[in-house]
Each structure stands twice: as C-alpha cells, then as structure tokens.
Design an enzyme around this catalytic site. Sequence first.
Site, PDB file in Angstrom:
ATOM      1  N   SER A 177      -5.443 -22.502 -32.028  1.00 38.77           N
ATOM      2  CA  SER A 177      -6.307 -23.265 -32.917  1.00 38.77           C
ATOM      3  C   SER A 177      -5.717 -23.206 -34.327  1.00 38.77           C
ATOM      4  CB  SER A 177      -7.738 -22.695 -32.862  1.00 38.77           C
ATOM      5  OG  SER A 177      -8.612 -23.447 -33.671  1.00 38.77           O
ATOM      6  N   SER A 178      -6.535 -23.015 -35.323  1.00 42.87           N
ATOM      7  CA  SER A 178      -6.051 -22.956 -36.704  1.00 42.87           C
ATOM      8  C   SER A 178      -7.068 -22.242 -37.581  1.00 42.87           C
ATOM      9  CB  SER A 178      -5.832 -24.373 -37.242  1.00 42.87           C
ATOM     10  OG  SER A 178      -5.568 -24.340 -38.628  1.00 42.87           O
ATOM     11  N   TYR A 212      -7.425 -32.526 -39.330  1.00 42.89           N
ATOM     12  CA  TYR A 212      -6.708 -31.461 -38.629  1.00 42.89           C
ATOM     13  C   TYR A 212      -7.656 -30.336 -38.216  1.00 42.89           C
ATOM     14  CZ  TYR A 212      -3.379 -27.774 -37.569  1.00 42.89           C
ATOM     15  OH  TYR A 212      -2.690 -26.766 -36.939  1.00 42.89           O
ATOM     16  N   LYS A 214      -9.053 -29.082 -34.358  1.00 41.17           N
ATOM     17  CA  LYS A 214      -8.807 -27.740 -33.820  1.00 41.17           C
ATOM     18  C   LYS A 214     -10.109 -26.993 -33.521  1.00 41.17           C
ATOM     19  CE  LYS A 214      -4.265 -27.172 -33.801  1.00 41.17           C
ATOM     20  NZ  LYS A 214      -3.525 -26.645 -32.638  1.00 41.17           N
TER      21      LYS A 214
END
Length: 146
Positions: free
Chosen positions: A40-41, A54, A58
């Site tokens: 993920s982020s 973005y 995620k």
Amino acid sequence: AESTEEDFDYVFGINAKGTFFSLKEAGNVINDHGSIVMISSSTTAFPISGVGIYAGSKAPLAIYAKVAAEELGKRDVNVNAIMPGVTLTRMAVSLPQEFKDSVASTSPFNRLGESEDLANVVFSLASKDGHWITGQTILANGGGKQ
C-alpha cells in the site's frame, strides 16, 4: 484540483483494481499455509496535497487484507499489507530533493527507506515467525511523520 477522470481511472485501475484481481488470483492458486503481502502506501495514513488519487487508490488494500484474511484463513493463509513511506526506488527519483530531505528528517533514522528495508518487512510477514499476523495493514516508514 487539476486531476482528470482519465488520471483517476488509470491510477485506480493499476492500484485498486489491479491489486484486487491479483489478490483474487493469488487466493485461488496459493498453497495452504502460505502468505500474501500487498504493498500500500503511507500516504493513506499521512495524506498530503497532491496525492488524492494515489492515496485513494492505495486505501482499499487495508480492506482487501482484512477480507482476504477472513476468506483464506481457513486454509491457514495469512494476508497483510504494508504501507511504506518514501523509499529510494525508481519512483522516488523524480521527487524533488527538498521533499525527500523533508520526509527523511521526520524519521528517527533521519533517512528514507531503502528497498531492503521493505523486503525485510515482507519477509518477516511471509515467514513462519510472522504467520500469526493476518488481516493487518502495517506502517513501514521508519517511524516518520509522513
């Protein structure tokens, strides 16, 4: 504010849809007692201006990890996601140095992550020692505030 529907579709197609169908396939072919780790982020925990699409693309991985852990647990498969911070990869090369320095300064280690740092987290989750961890989304950003 300047994002287009095409931008949205492209990024969500890769990160949300692509991950979903990769996870679906992995769940169908993985051996019992296996492990799945998604990337993920940290932007989902520390959103900043300009990362809406973005980070949004995620964010679903946290839910995917929980649901897949429930579905695959009966086969003793653990499923998790990690949320890396800024990591020195090809993707980070284009980031302004000032931004990278700012992010690094928020970590107690005073540096950005390296690929090996994340590989070690993935290895730990996929190892026998990490098998009891499932359905989790783990922040792996060196303790940074971004």
